[in-house]
Design a protein around this motif. Sequence first.
Motif, PDB file in Angstrom:
ATOM      1  N   GLN A  48       0.834  -1.197   0.000  1.00 44.88           N
ATOM      2  CA  GLN A  48       0.000   0.000   0.000  1.00 44.88           C
ATOM      3  C   GLN A  48       0.868   1.246   0.000  1.00 44.88           C
ATOM      4  O   GLN A  48       1.783   1.382   0.804  1.00 44.88           O
ATOM      5  CB  GLN A  48      -0.933   0.021   1.218  1.00 44.88           C
ATOM      6  N   LEU A  49       0.566   2.140  -0.935  1.00 40.83           N
ATOM      7  CA  LEU A  49       1.274   3.403  -1.061  1.00 40.83           C
ATOM      8  C   LEU A  49       0.290   4.542  -0.850  1.00 40.83           C
ATOM      9  O   LEU A  49      -0.906   4.402  -1.122  1.00 40.83           O
ATOM     10  CB  LEU A  49       1.909   3.531  -2.450  1.00 40.83           C
TER      11      LEU A  49
ATOM     12  N   ASN B 205      -6.190  13.987   1.595  1.00 42.09           N
ATOM     13  CA  ASN B 205      -7.104  13.470   0.574  1.00 42.09           C
ATOM     14  C   ASN B 205      -6.408  13.226  -0.769  1.00 42.09           C
ATOM     15  O   ASN B 205      -7.018  13.335  -1.836  1.00 42.09           O
ATOM     16  CB  ASN B 205      -8.281  14.433   0.366  1.00 42.09           C
ATOM     17  N   GLY B 206      -5.109  12.906  -0.692  1.00 41.87           N
ATOM     18  CA  GLY B 206      -4.348  12.645  -1.902  1.00 41.87           C
ATOM     19  C   GLY B 206      -4.563  11.227  -2.413  1.00 41.87           C
ATOM     20  O   GLY B 206      -5.373  10.455  -1.887  1.00 41.87           O
ATOM     21  N   TYR B 207      -3.811  10.881  -3.434  1.00 46.11           N
ATOM     22  CA  TYR B 207      -3.935   9.571  -4.055  1.00 46.11           C
ATOM     23  C   TYR B 207      -3.343   8.472  -3.169  1.00 46.11           C
ATOM     24  O   TYR B 207      -2.431   8.708  -2.372  1.00 46.11           O
ATOM     25  CB  TYR B 207      -3.212   9.544  -5.396  1.00 46.11           C
ATOM     26  N   THR B 208      -3.872   7.273  -3.344  1.00 46.49           N
ATOM     27  CA  THR B 208      -3.285   6.063  -2.782  1.00 46.49           C
ATOM     28  C   THR B 208      -3.183   5.044  -3.915  1.00 46.49           C
ATOM     29  O   THR B 208      -3.756   5.239  -4.992  1.00 46.49           O
ATOM     30  CB  THR B 208      -4.140   5.473  -1.645  1.00 46.49           C
ATOM     31  N   ALA B 209      -2.439   3.966  -3.677  1.00 49.52           N
ATOM     32  CA  ALA B 209      -2.316   2.917  -4.694  1.00 49.52           C
ATOM     33  C   ALA B 209      -2.027   1.595  -4.011  1.00 49.52           C
ATOM     34  O   ALA B 209      -1.327   1.539  -2.979  1.00 49.52           O
ATOM     35  CB  ALA B 209      -1.201   3.250  -5.691  1.00 49.52           C
ATOM     36  N   ASN B 210      -2.570   0.523  -4.563  1.00 50.11           N
ATOM     37  CA  ASN B 210      -2.313  -0.835  -4.092  1.00 50.11           C
ATOM     38  C   ASN B 210      -1.595  -1.610  -5.185  1.00 50.11           C
ATOM     39  O   ASN B 210      -1.981  -1.542  -6.355  1.00 50.11           O
ATOM     40  CB  ASN B 210      -3.623  -1.551  -3.735  1.00 50.11           C
ATOM     41  N   VAL B 211      -0.565  -2.357  -4.786  1.00 47.11           N
ATOM     42  CA  VAL B 211       0.177  -3.177  -5.741  1.00 47.11           C
ATOM     43  C   VAL B 211       0.118  -4.626  -5.266  1.00 47.11           C
ATOM     44  O   VAL B 211       0.519  -4.937  -4.143  1.00 47.11           O
ATOM     45  CB  VAL B 211       1.644  -2.716  -5.853  1.00 47.11           C
ATOM     46  N   ILE B 212      -0.415  -5.501  -6.095  1.00 46.41           N
ATOM     47  CA  ILE B 212      -0.554  -6.915  -5.754  1.00 46.41           C
ATOM     48  C   ILE B 212       0.807  -7.616  -5.850  1.00 46.41           C
ATOM     49  O   ILE B 212       1.522  -7.462  -6.834  1.00 46.41           O
ATOM     50  CB  ILE B 212      -1.555  -7.610  -6.698  1.00 46.41           C
ATOM     51  N   VAL B 213       1.143  -8.384  -4.807  1.00 42.83           N
ATOM     52  CA  VAL B 213       2.378  -9.163  -4.793  1.00 42.83           C
ATOM     53  C   VAL B 213       2.027 -10.645  -4.821  1.00 42.83           C
ATOM     54  O   VAL B 213       1.424 -11.166  -3.881  1.00 42.83           O
ATOM     55  CB  VAL B 213       3.232  -8.854  -3.537  1.00 42.83           C
ATOM     56  N   ARG B 214       2.382 -11.307  -5.912  1.00 43.66           N
ATOM     57  CA  ARG B 214       2.081 -12.736  -6.053  1.00 43.66           C
ATOM     58  C   ARG B 214       3.327 -13.599  -5.907  1.00 43.66           C
ATOM     59  O   ARG B 214       3.234 -14.802  -5.725  1.00 43.66           O
ATOM     60  CB  ARG B 214       1.418 -12.988  -7.412  1.00 43.66           C
ATOM     61  N   LYS B 215       4.489 -12.973  -6.013  1.00 48.65           N
ATOM     62  CA  LYS B 215       5.752 -13.688  -5.830  1.00 48.65           C
ATOM     63  C   LYS B 215       6.727 -12.767  -5.115  1.00 48.65           C
ATOM     64  O   LYS B 215       6.959 -11.641  -5.551  1.00 48.65           O
ATOM     65  CB  LYS B 215       6.321 -14.131  -7.180  1.00 48.65           C
ATOM     66  N   ASN B 216       7.276 -13.235  -4.021  1.00 49.99           N
ATOM     67  CA  ASN B 216       8.154 -12.405  -3.195  1.00 49.99           C
ATOM     68  C   ASN B 216       9.575 -12.354  -3.741  1.00 49.99           C
ATOM     69  O   ASN B 216      10.015 -13.230  -4.483  1.00 49.99           O
ATOM     70  CB  ASN B 216       8.183 -12.924  -1.756  1.00 49.99           C
TER      71      ASN B 216
END
Length: 282
Positions: A217-218, A224-235
């Motif tokens: 999570q970024l 009230n700025g932007y956020t972003a989620n990045v999916i991690v499927r392989k570490n």
Amino acid sequence: MKHTYLLFILPIALAIFGCNQQPRHPQAELIQQASATAMTDKSILQYVDSIQANLASLEKQSSLIYLQGEQSMYVEKYNSNGKPVLYEENIDNKLISNRIRRYYLKNDSLILLEERTKDNKGITELRRYFRNNIAFKQEKRTAAEESGLKKQAYATITSGSSEENTAPTDTEQASTTQTASKEVQQLKIMEDAIAQNGSFTLYFDQFIDIPEESIIQLKSNARNGYTANVIVRKNDALTDSLQHQAEEFKNKRLNFKWVIADKEAVYVPVAANVTSAKGLNK
């Protein structure tokens, strides 16, 4: 007579040879188009068709998927020979509306904006043509459903409509020029989205470890700025560090790669010899 015959067929042979030496590179059409200032609405559409036909061979960059309230947005950029030829902006308001804008460029000049909006009223497609960054023609089509839209021809938005004119007065010309400036400015905003600059600057917030896949999570430091989620499927080394030493990365910019798949940003792991410290964007 023999020499006369050779002199006769030589120019023909050279002409045929010259015709056969036309570029066969898949992006040849892009290179051979007229300059942006000389293009008409028809030549612009031909140029756009050549870009769409060669998308797979163009260099592609994607932004993260930025979240703000109920809205999400991301940008994709396509380059030909190191120059941008297409920006695509995707904006989704969940069940309310979805909008895709495509900005086509020639020699760094905006030549066409295609906008497609889908909401509970139906689907609208708008095309705005530019010359010297000034809109000179606008047209649209609408339909209740996708099947009906393809049967509709584009209608030019003419003088007297509530939209911008194709033959504007001096006052209307100034308005059109201002609109063009707004569209050109949007190109800079989309570049910021790709590079995570300006209002799109995000910092590490937390690592959420869940079965099968995890989430980086970024968030922006702005209220009230932007956020972003990045999916991690392989570490890899970086995600290992984010998982077990999250406080060391808190509120720091990260440097990693991702791809957009099914409207999700998916983390791209790096080689095992890259250490977690290299995940910091310094």
